[in-house]
Design an enzyme around this catalytic site. Structure first.
Site, PDB file in Angstrom:
ATOM      1  N   GLY A  50     165.715  36.066  83.225  1.00 48.36           N
ATOM      2  CA  GLY A  50     165.602  36.523  84.527  1.00 48.36           C
ATOM      3  C   GLY A  50     164.297  36.863  84.892  1.00 48.36           C
ATOM      4  N   ALA A  51     163.753  36.565  86.101  1.00 43.56           N
ATOM      5  CA  ALA A  51     162.253  36.469  86.406  1.00 43.56           C
ATOM      6  C   ALA A  51     161.691  37.884  86.411  1.00 43.56           C
ATOM      7  CB  ALA A  51     161.900  35.897  87.690  1.00 43.56           C
ATOM      8  N   ARG A  92     157.553  30.958  79.218  1.00 45.39           N
ATOM      9  CA  ARG A  92     158.254  30.366  80.178  1.00 45.39           C
ATOM     10  C   ARG A  92     157.484  29.972  81.258  1.00 45.39           C
ATOM     11  NH1 ARG A  92     164.296  32.020  81.000  1.00 45.39           N
ATOM     12  NH2 ARG A  92     164.543  29.916  81.452  1.00 45.39           N
ATOM     13  N   ASP A 236     163.079  32.351  90.843  1.00 47.54           N
ATOM     14  CA  ASP A 236     162.026  32.642  89.759  1.00 47.54           C
ATOM     15  C   ASP A 236     160.586  32.571  90.494  1.00 47.54           C
ATOM     16  OD1 ASP A 236     164.657  31.678  87.761  1.00 47.54           O
ATOM     17  OD2 ASP A 236     163.001  32.633  86.395  1.00 47.54           O
ATOM     18  N   LYS A 247     167.608  28.898  89.476  1.00 47.52           N
ATOM     19  CA  LYS A 247     168.567  28.418  88.370  1.00 47.52           C
ATOM     20  C   LYS A 247     169.010  26.905  88.899  1.00 47.52           C
ATOM     21  CE  LYS A 247     168.947  29.166  85.138  1.00 47.52           C
ATOM     22  NZ  LYS A 247     168.229  28.628  84.122  1.00 47.52           N
TER      23      LYS A 247
HETATM   24  O1  MRU Z   1     166.904  30.702  82.691  1.00 43.56           O
HETATM   25  P1  MRU Z   1     167.304  32.180  83.287  1.00 43.56           P
HETATM   26  O2  MRU Z   1     168.511  32.753  82.859  1.00 43.56           O
HETATM   27  O3  MRU Z   1     165.991  32.900  83.116  1.00 43.56           O
HETATM   28  O4  MRU Z   1     167.449  32.003  84.891  1.00 43.56           O
HETATM   29  C1  MRU Z   1     167.507  33.166  85.558  1.00 43.56           C
HETATM   30  C2  MRU Z   1     167.407  32.921  87.169  1.00 43.56           C
HETATM   31  O5  MRU Z   1     167.625  31.814  87.466  1.00 43.56           O
HETATM   32  C3  MRU Z   1     167.758  34.118  88.130  1.00 43.56           C
HETATM   33  O6  MRU Z   1     168.297  33.757  89.103  1.00 43.56           O
HETATM   34  C4  MRU Z   1     166.132  34.413  88.604  1.00 43.56           C
HETATM   35  O7  MRU Z   1     165.482  34.696  87.360  1.00 43.56           O
HETATM   36  C5  MRU Z   1     166.065  35.525  89.320  1.00 43.56           C
HETATM   37  S1  MRU Z   1     166.693  37.104  88.549  1.00 43.56           S
HETATM   38  C6  MRU Z   1     166.696  38.428  89.239  1.00 43.56           C
END
Ligand code: MRU
Length: 346
Positions: A50-51, A92, A236, A247
């Site tokens: 999660g970003a 990442r 992200d 995502k």
């Molecule tokens: O691969 P992830 O689980 O890190 O992907 C997370 C997402 O796509 C979330 O929607 C995004 O980071 C926003 S979190 C507030």
């Protein structure tokens, strides 16, 4: 900050403690970190994801790096630290909050080196605290757009687990639920890591918010039935023109939403907006190992043995499909370059 306010990330002054999100919801297992290399690995391997949560984690990682590299000479301290931070930044590629947090931490490395550790620690704690405050503000701002009796669909996990605490998309859903605006909450499973089925459902149920899971491919059919009026997601990275990386599967949900007259809301702090990328085409999209597709969460292989795989884990939704971007600085309706720029000049 107690575990309820920030369930994913704890800092006790000496060590970073992360809830291992790979094991949820079956186990609540915490791992302690004392080295920045291990923190980078935790980000890469999805212990924390999660970003905004990646950004907060990286900030504490910088503190650990500075402590472990501490030396009498500023020059050797700085260069050792620089190498550590490059490794952290590479963990990442898509979440801009990672780079944003590292740059913000680096900007405190001025003046007397004796003060650096204390200053970095204060900065990391401020990044963490401000992220929770931003989520609460966005929750309030976003919920105001949701009419009473609405159904909402969310994708992936943009909740307390994905942020410093409270959540972006789930912050809006939490606030709307508290205000009794919601008739139903739906969550896509989110293949292949199942952030929706494992994390979003777990988080919402902890707050006693009922949630229905659906396979990712069912979201357009859900909209066709008139069961949801809003899709609410996190991001992200948002480009300067309002294109939104999130995502994989978010883009399909946005296309389906527009087709069915369902509104599409992106909830993200301004730390997720990358004004250095003009459009979504410039956003690096992480590709993870195809093996993630072949089995259920590193279990027994279920895909045909000879099949190849393609596993981009984010996609880009063009700004034209986005109705609202909700930030802690305000809401941008029908985002474009000028409106995004105005957020930063006010
Ligand atoms: O691969 P992830 O689980 O890190 O992907 C997370 C997402 O796509 C979330 O929607 C995004 O980071 C926003 S979190 C507030």
């Amino acid at each position: 900050m107690d575990r309820r306010e920030s369930p994913a990330i704890q800092w006790d002054g000496e060590q970073l403690i992360l809830l291992d999100q790979r094991r949820l919801p079956l186990q609540q297992h915490y791992i302690s970190y004392h080295e920045v290399a291990a923190v980078a690995e935790a980000i890469r391997d999805m212990v924390v994801r999660g970003a905004p949560a990646i950004g907060v984690t990286a900030a504490y990682g910088v503190v650990l790096a500075a402590k472990n590299r501490q030396s009498d000479s500023i020059t050797s301290w700085r260069s050792a630290l620089e190498a550590d931070l490059q490794q952290l930044a590479a963990a990442r590629p898509t979440a801009i909050n990672l780079h944003w947090a590292i740059e913000r931490m680096k900007s405190t490395l001025e003046g007397e080196p004796e003060q650096w550790i204390a200053r970095l620690t204060r900065e990391a704690e401020a990044i963490h605290r401000e992220d929770i405050e931003a989520c609460k503000t966005m929750g309030r701002l976003g919920a105001a757009y949701i009419d009473t009796g609405s159904g909402v669909l969310t994708h992936c996990n943009a909740g307390a687990l994905a942020t410093g605490g409270y959540g972006t998309a789930l912050g809006v859903i939490r606030a709307a639920w508290e205000q009794q605006r919601l008739a139903a909450v739906y969550a896509d499973e989110t293949r292949p890591w199942l952030q929706g089925a494992r994390l979003t459902a777990w988080e919402l149920l902890q707050d006693e918010i009922p949630v229905s899971l659906l396979v990712d491919g069912a979201s357009s059919w859900l909209m066709k039935q008139g069961k949801v009026q809003w899709v609410v997601v996190g991001s992200d990275r948002i480009a300067a023109n309002g294109d939104v990386a999130n995502k994989i599967g978010t883009y399909s949900a946005a296309i389906a939403a527009r087709h069915h007259g369902v509104k599409f809301m992106v909830v993200a702090p301004t730390s997720t907006i990358d004004r250095n990328v003009a459009t979504g085409e410039e956003i690096p999209i992480e590709a993870r190992a195809a093996e993630e597709l072949f089995s259920c969460l590193q279990g027994e292989r279920i895909a045909a043995q000879q099949a190849d795989g393609w596993n981009p884990v984010f996609d880009v939704t063009p700004a034209a499909l986005v109705d609202l971007i909700v930030t802690e600085r305000g809401v941008v309706e029908q985002p474009n370059r000028e409106k995004i720029a105005a957020l930063f000049s006010e």
